[in-house]
Design an enzyme around this catalytic site. Structure first.
Site, PDB file in Angstrom:
ATOM      1  CE  LYS A  22      -1.914   1.849   3.920  1.00 23.61           C
ATOM      2  NZ  LYS A  22      -1.618   3.301   3.921  1.00 23.61           N
ATOM      3  CG  ASN A  23       2.372   2.871   3.554  1.00 25.22           C
ATOM      4  OD1 ASN A  23       1.178   3.075   3.350  1.00 25.22           O
ATOM      5  ND2 ASN A  23       2.888   2.835   4.758  1.00 25.22           N
ATOM      6  NE  ARG A  92      -3.237  12.832   7.663  1.00 23.02           N
ATOM      7  CZ  ARG A  92      -3.006  14.146   7.657  1.00 23.02           C
ATOM      8  NH1 ARG A  92      -3.985  14.971   7.870  1.00 23.02           N
ATOM      9  NH2 ARG A  92      -1.790  14.607   7.442  1.00 23.02           N
ATOM     10  CB  CYS A 116      -5.774  11.452  10.730  1.00 23.20           C
ATOM     11  SG  CYS A 116      -4.160  10.825  11.154  1.00 23.20           S
ATOM     12  NE  ARG A 121      -0.350  10.647   9.266  1.00 17.45           N
ATOM     13  CZ  ARG A 121      -0.548   9.479   8.704  1.00 17.45           C
ATOM     14  NH1 ARG A 121      -1.708   8.874   8.818  1.00 17.45           N
ATOM     15  NH2 ARG A 121       0.405   8.890   8.019  1.00 17.45           N
ATOM     16  N   PRO A 122       0.944  17.065  10.500  1.00 16.36           N
ATOM     17  CG  PRO A 122       2.684  18.148  11.634  1.00 16.36           C
ATOM     18  CD  PRO A 122       1.809  16.921  11.675  1.00 16.36           C
ATOM     19  CB  ILE A 123       1.892  18.994   5.156  1.00 13.48           C
ATOM     20  CG1 ILE A 123       0.918  20.175   5.093  1.00 13.48           C
ATOM     21  CG2 ILE A 123       1.166  17.691   5.075  1.00 13.48           C
ATOM     22  CD1 ILE A 123       0.359  20.386   3.696  1.00 13.48           C
ATOM     23  CG  ASP A 305       2.564   2.015   9.317  1.00 11.61           C
ATOM     24  OD1 ASP A 305       2.205   2.920  10.085  1.00 11.61           O
ATOM     25  OD2 ASP A 305       2.665   2.168   8.080  1.00 11.61           O
ATOM     26  CB  ILE A 327       6.440   7.583  14.457  1.00  2.00           C
ATOM     27  CG1 ILE A 327       7.640   6.620  14.479  1.00  2.00           C
ATOM     28  CG2 ILE A 327       6.282   8.276  13.089  1.00  2.00           C
ATOM     29  CD1 ILE A 327       8.927   7.156  13.946  1.00  2.00           C
ATOM     30  NE  ARG A 397      -6.891   4.194   5.189  1.00  2.79           N
ATOM     31  CZ  ARG A 397      -5.901   4.519   6.025  1.00  2.79           C
ATOM     32  NH1 ARG A 397      -6.110   4.584   7.319  1.00  2.79           N
ATOM     33  NH2 ARG A 397      -4.710   4.808   5.562  1.00  2.79           N
TER      34      ARG A 397
HETATM   35  C1  UD1 Z   1       3.971   7.382   6.142  1.00  2.00           C
HETATM   36  C2  UD1 Z   1       3.151   6.122   5.948  1.00  2.00           C
HETATM   37  C3  UD1 Z   1       2.576   5.667   7.273  1.00  2.00           C
HETATM   38  C4  UD1 Z   1       3.697   5.506   8.289  1.00  2.00           C
HETATM   39  C5  UD1 Z   1       4.558   6.768   8.372  1.00  2.00           C
HETATM   40  C6  UD1 Z   1       5.765   6.624   9.278  1.00  2.00           C
HETATM   41  C7  UD1 Z   1       2.206   6.230   3.720  1.00  2.00           C
HETATM   42  C8  UD1 Z   1       0.989   6.417   2.888  1.00  2.00           C
HETATM   43  N1  UD1 Z   1       2.047   6.395   5.046  1.00  2.00           N
HETATM   44  O1  UD1 Z   1       3.111   8.412   6.635  1.00  2.00           O
HETATM   45  O2  UD1 Z   1       1.907   4.437   7.085  1.00  2.00           O
HETATM   46  O3  UD1 Z   1       3.120   5.268   9.546  1.00  2.00           O
HETATM   47  O4  UD1 Z   1       5.026   7.118   7.056  1.00  2.00           O
HETATM   48  O5  UD1 Z   1       6.573   5.567   8.840  1.00  2.00           O
HETATM   49  O6  UD1 Z   1       3.284   5.923   3.236  1.00  2.00           O
HETATM   50  N2  UD1 Z   1       5.652  15.352  10.425  1.00  2.00           N
HETATM   51  C9  UD1 Z   1       5.707  16.697  10.717  1.00  2.00           C
HETATM   52  N3  UD1 Z   1       5.651  17.600   9.680  1.00  2.00           N
HETATM   53  C10 UD1 Z   1       5.563  17.198   8.378  1.00  2.00           C
HETATM   54  C11 UD1 Z   1       5.513  15.809   8.088  1.00  2.00           C
HETATM   55  C12 UD1 Z   1       5.553  14.900   9.136  1.00  2.00           C
HETATM   56  O7  UD1 Z   1       5.790  17.078  11.869  1.00  2.00           O
HETATM   57  O8  UD1 Z   1       5.524  18.058   7.486  1.00  2.00           O
HETATM   58  C13 UD1 Z   1       5.668  14.364  11.528  1.00  2.00           C
HETATM   59  C14 UD1 Z   1       4.350  13.591  11.629  1.00  2.00           C
HETATM   60  O9  UD1 Z   1       3.382  14.292  12.360  1.00  2.00           O
HETATM   61  C15 UD1 Z   1       4.793  12.329  12.311  1.00  2.00           C
HETATM   62  C16 UD1 Z   1       6.205  12.105  11.767  1.00  2.00           C
HETATM   63  O10 UD1 Z   1       6.622  13.360  11.245  1.00  2.00           O
HETATM   64  O11 UD1 Z   1       4.861  12.520  13.695  1.00  2.00           O
HETATM   65  C17 UD1 Z   1       6.280  11.054  10.672  1.00  2.00           C
HETATM   66  O12 UD1 Z   1       5.471  11.424   9.583  1.00  2.00           O
HETATM   67  P1  UD1 Z   1       5.764  10.982   8.080  1.00  2.00           P
HETATM   68  O13 UD1 Z   1       7.055  10.209   8.023  1.00  2.00           O
HETATM   69  O14 UD1 Z   1       5.620  12.161   7.219  1.00  2.00           O
HETATM   70  O15 UD1 Z   1       4.584   9.957   7.827  1.00  2.00           O
HETATM   71  P2  UD1 Z   1       3.578   9.929   6.618  1.00  2.00           P
HETATM   72  O16 UD1 Z   1       4.320  10.187   5.356  1.00  2.00           O
HETATM   73  O17 UD1 Z   1       2.389  10.756   6.956  1.00  2.00           O
END
Ligand code: UD1
Length: 418
Positions: A22-23, A92, A116, A121-123, A305, A327, A397
């Site tokens: 999936k990922n 998301r 979520c 989950r900020p960006i 995960d 995480i 999902r």
């Molecule tokens: C992806 C995976 C998810 C997995 C995660 C961590 C997919 C579709 N999803 O999620 O299954 O659990 O990696 O291995 O591939 N963060 C920030 N700011 C940002 C981005 C992230 O603070 O701009 C923080 C998040 O809140 C979280 C941490 O970084 O605490 C990890 O997030 P991230 O590695 O980005 O996970 P995803 O890509 O959302």
């Protein structure tokens, strides 16, 4: 919302093929927007998140069809740069379209992802990097709008090796001018898969799997045919199914190097794991043992995960285990449900203390997220009596045919859409 009904107490045995990842497939689907031709994907899992991503791709102009088991996406025409908010709320990870639509059209307007069930989950890391690549970003009325006349490569450094941010930067950079370097990049196998896929379309990406990824911009990308790698989290979930039922199963079509952290912890619990080519045998000869400390970490550390599934196993292990979830800040929604089934678990912030009990009892429980839901199904396999896992929609999902796979291995599991 659907439910799984499980009669517990059957030891699993037999062999099973692991579905495509999936990922890995979600960023690849986003990346199809970057070529102006056709993408042929093999081993694509038929799961709800893939359906959601395909719905979004169709809404922006892609033509999608399945021929037998091959997914074909024609992205010659992309007719809008707007991804409505409802899609981002639904899934998301659709935020990775930010990079690919921007790369293709130099413009994207995408709904802002809210919180979520596993955290906020900020960006911010995604946007900070894009700003350094000559992209202007406006955040208004629940949407983020990114635009540029020219994407220009730059050196970007992530404050944290975010998987999604690394993917979005790669997707933005492939059709840019100049060279982009990502420092402190995520090293997950799904990042390597994205690099392989992009390069097969004609991109020039190197370094995925290490801290530093370099992307040399190209003018255009070609049609591509690609086979998705096996899902390391589904494989890990089935390893836990063997562990929690004291069974013996052979997993076919796995990439064992992706599973090192899960294999290490399974061995610590007393499982015997044997590796052959792309197969893995897991055998559980005795009562599971506790784990002193299980800390979730970015790859190659133990994956967040797999935290919930391991917790189900530890809930019936001999002794007390500690989990530190580093995480995501609220990824313990399954704990209250496991406790309903007789588990002895307390949490304090990011720490969970699990005192192993002799057995779990069947109960009616509720999945709150994908992996937490899978953990409840695992608990149901061990529990005495019947377990009903409600809100199965979360599990759909990411798992293609969980009840079929587990039934093939001798479990008594049914799915009901009621
Ligand atoms: C992806 C995976 C998810 C997995 C995660 C961590 C997919 C579709 N999803 O999620 O299954 O659990 O990696 O291995 O591939 N963060 C920030 N700011 C940002 C981005 C992230 O603070 O701009 C923080 C998040 O809140 C979280 C941490 O970084 O605490 C990890 O997030 P991230 O590695 O980005 O996970 P995803 O890509 O959302």
């Amino acid at each position: 919302m659907g439910k799984y009904i499980i009669e517990g107490g059957y030891s699993l045995s037999g062999e099973i093929k692991v579905q495509g990842s999936k990922n890995a497939v979600l960023p690849l689907l986003a990346a199809t927007v970057l070529n102006k031709g056709k993408t042929y994907l093999h081993n694509c899992p038929k799961i709800h998140d893939v359906d959601s991503m395909l719905n979004i791709l169709a809404s922006i102009g892609c033509i999608i069809k399945w021929e037998d088991d091959v997914l074909i996406i024609d992205s010659s025409v992309i007719n809008t740069y707007i991804i409505p908010e409802k899609y981002v709320q639904m899934m998301r990870s659709s935020i990775i379209l930010l990079g690919s639509v921007l790369g293709r059209l130099k413009n994207v307007k995408i709904g802002f992802p809210g919180g979520c069930s596993i955290g906020t989950r900020p960006i911010d890391l995604h946007l900070k990097a894009l700003r350094q690549m000559n992209i202007s970003i406006e955040d208004k009325y629940g949407y983020i709008e990114c635009s540029t006349d020219k994407i220009i490569g730059n050196k970007v450094s992530l404050d944290y090796p975010s998987v999604g941010a690394t993917e979005n930067i790669m997707l933005t950079a492939v059709l840019s001018e100049g060279v982009t370097t990502i420092n402190n990049a995520a090293k997950e196998p799904e990042i390597v898969e994205l690099q392989e896929f992009l390069n097969k379309m004609g991109a020039k990406v190197k370094g995925a799997g290490t801290d530093t990824i370099t992307i040399e911009g190209v003018n255009e990308l070609d049609s591509v045919e690609y086979r998705i790698m096996p899902d390391r989290i589904v494989a890990g979930t089935y390893m836990c199914a063997a562990a929690i039922t004291g069974g013996e199963i052979l997993l076919k079509d796995v990439c064992k190097s992706h599973l090192n952290a899960t294999i290490t912890k399974s061995i610590e619990m007393g499982c015997i794991v044997k590796e052959f080519d792309n197969q893995l045998l897991i055998k559980v000869p005795e009562k599971l043992k506790s784990i002193d400390l299980l800390r979730t970490q970015p790859y190659p550390g133990f994956p967040t995960d797999m935290q919930a599934q391991l917790m189900s196993c530890l809930s019936i292990a001999h002794g007390t285990s500690i989990i530190a979830e580093t995480i995501f800040e609220s990824r313990y929604k399954h704990v209250a449900e496991l406790v309903k089934m007789g588990a002895d678990i307390i949490t304090d912030g990011r720490i969970a203390v699990i005192k192993g009990v002799d057995k779990l009892n069947g109960a009616e429980v509720f999945a709150e997220d994908l992996r937490g839901g899978a953990a409840l199904v695992l608990a149901g396999l061990n529990a005495e009596g019947t377990t009903i896992v409600n809100n199965a929609i979360h599990i759909l999902r990411g798992y293609e045919k969980l009840e079929n796979d587990l039934s093939l291995l001798g479990a008594k599991v049914k799915y009901s859409s009621d």
